[in-house]
Scaffold this active site. Structure first.
Site, PDB file in Angstrom:
ATOM      1  N   ASP A 191      28.135  39.080  32.532  1.00 34.93           N
ATOM      2  CA  ASP A 191      28.657  37.859  31.913  1.00 34.93           C
ATOM      3  C   ASP A 191      29.238  36.914  32.960  1.00 34.93           C
ATOM      4  O   ASP A 191      29.844  35.900  32.616  1.00 34.93           O
ATOM      5  CB  ASP A 191      29.745  38.217  30.904  1.00 34.93           C
ATOM      6  N   TYR A 247      42.971  44.747  31.045  1.00 33.72           N
ATOM      7  CA  TYR A 247      43.450  44.792  32.426  1.00 33.72           C
ATOM      8  C   TYR A 247      44.955  44.553  32.479  1.00 33.72           C
ATOM      9  O   TYR A 247      45.490  43.778  31.678  1.00 33.72           O
ATOM     10  CB  TYR A 247      42.758  43.721  33.262  1.00 33.72           C
ATOM     11  N   ALA A 248      45.635  45.210  33.416  1.00 32.16           N
ATOM     12  CA  ALA A 248      47.044  44.944  33.680  1.00 32.16           C
ATOM     13  C   ALA A 248      47.117  43.890  34.781  1.00 32.16           C
ATOM     14  O   ALA A 248      46.950  44.202  35.960  1.00 32.16           O
ATOM     15  CB  ALA A 248      47.752  46.228  34.099  1.00 32.16           C
ATOM     16  N   LYS A 288      38.004  49.447  28.638  1.00 29.73           N
ATOM     17  CA  LYS A 288      37.637  49.319  30.050  1.00 29.73           C
ATOM     18  C   LYS A 288      38.847  48.821  30.812  1.00 29.73           C
ATOM     19  O   LYS A 288      39.589  47.947  30.333  1.00 29.73           O
ATOM     20  CB  LYS A 288      36.494  48.308  30.196  1.00 29.73           C
ATOM     21  N   GLY A 331      34.163  47.868  38.059  1.00 30.30           N
ATOM     22  CA  GLY A 331      33.738  48.038  39.441  1.00 30.30           C
ATOM     23  C   GLY A 331      34.520  47.186  40.412  1.00 30.30           C
ATOM     24  O   GLY A 331      34.730  47.566  41.560  1.00 30.30           O
TER      25      GLY A 331
END
EC number: 2.2.1.10
Length: 267
Positions: free
Chosen positions: A24, A143-144, A176, A201
Site C-alpha cells: 500500500d 504501532y506504538a 501487526k 518489516g
C-alpha cells in the site's frame, strides 16, 4: 468469530500462520521500487509463497489477475511522506468498498500514543464493527508511535504490548506491529493478546537481518509477518518471499531458509 470470518482468515493464511506482503506504499511513498510494475511484483511474491497481498483498493484490478490464488487484503487508511504529518492516517475507503474490490480481509493502521490516537481508535472501532457484519477479517496494524514513546527504551516492549492489546480490545482478528529487537522482549508483546501477532518489516535490511528478525519473532510465539519493502523491493522478490515463508510455515532456521531459496548467506 463467525463462520465467514474464519473461512476468510484461511484465505489470507495457512494453518493460522501468515505471510502477508503489504504493498500500500504507493499512497505513502509514491511509485517506488517494486510498485511501478505492480503486476510482476505480485506474481513473483505469490509464486514465492506469500499467503496474501495487501494494497489500497484502487489498484485491486492490478492485483487479482496476478496473485496466483493468494488472498487479498484491502487497506483502508493512509497518509503521505510529503504531507504535514505522516502519522495522521485518514480513511481511504469502507468495508463495502473493500468487498466490491474483491477483498478477503481489510486492514487499518493506527499509531498508539500519537496525537492522532483518539481519531484512529474511533476509526478502527467503527471498521471492526462494520467488518463483523459482513464476516470480513480485520488486520489491525497497531504501532506504538508518539512523542512519549522511545523505541530505544528498556520498556519499549510494554508500549508495543499495549498497542497489540488495543487491537484486540477494538475487535481485530489479527494484529501487526513492529519487532522489539529480540525474541525475549517480543515474547511480552505476543503474550499481551490472544490474537495472532505478525511483525512488520520496516526499512529494507540485508537478507540475513530480515530472516533473523522473522526467526526471532517466531521463536517468541508470533504467527508470521506482514512485511512490505524487505520483500517487494528486493532484487529477487520471489526468492526472499520463499525464504520468509520457509521460516514462518516450515519452521526453518534463517540460514537454511536463505540457502534453500537460492540466496547467499551474507558473511
Amino acid at each position: 468469530m463467525n463462520t465467514g470470518t474464519r473461512a476468510r482468515l484461511d484465505r489470507i493464511g495457512t494453518d493460522d500462520r501468515y505471510v502477508v506482503v503489504p504493498m500500500d506504499h504507493g499512497i505513502t511513498l509514491g511509485a517506488t521500487q517494486g510498485l511501478k510494475d505492480l503486476e510482476s511484483t505480485v506474481d513473483a511474491i505469490t509464486r514465492g509463497g506469500a499467503d496474501a497481498v495487501l494494497t489500497q483498493r484502487g489498484v485491486a484490478d492490478r492485483v487479482h489477475p496476478n496473485k496466483n490464488d493468494a488472498g487479498y487484503i484491502a487497506h483502508l487508511n493512509g497518509s503521505t511522506v510529503i504531507g504535514p504529518d505522516e502519522n495522521d492516517k485518514r480513511m481511504t475507503g469502507t468495508v463495502e468498498d473493500a468487498i466490491r474490490a474483491g477483498a478477503d480481509a481489510v486492514s487499518m493502521h493506527i499509531n498508539v500514543g500519537s496525537v492522532h490516537e483518539r481519531e484512529q481508535i474511533e476509526d478502527l472501532a467503527q471498521m471492526t464493527s462494520e467488518a463483523e457484519r459482513y464476516g470480513l477479517p480485520v488486520l489491525a496494524m497497531t504501532y506504538a508511535r508518539g512523542p512519549d514513546i522511545d523505541p530505544e527504551a528498556d520498556d519499549y516492549n510494554q508500549a508495543v504490548g499495549h498497542a497489540v492489546r488495543l487491537g484486540e480490545e477494538l475487535g481485530a482478528d489479527v494484529v501487526k506491529t513492529g519487532y522489539t529487537g529480540d525474541a525475549e522482549s517480543f515474547q511480552h508483546v505476543v503474550e499481551s493478546t490472544s490474537l495472532p501477532v505478525v511483525i512488520a518489516g520496516g526499512s529494507k535490511g540485508t537478507d540475513e537481518e530480515t530472516l533473523d528478525m522473522v526467526r526471532g519473532a517466531m521463536d517468541a510465539g508470533a504467527s508470521g509477518v506482514s512485511m512490505g519493502r524487505s520483500i517487494f523491493q528486493h532484487d529477487e522478490p520471489e526468492k526472499i518471499a520463499r525464504a520468509v515463508a520457509s521460516v514462518v510455515h516450515d519452521d526453518a532456521e534463517a540460514d537454511a531458509a536463505l540457502r534453500e531459496a537460492g540466496l547467499a548467506v551474507e558473511a
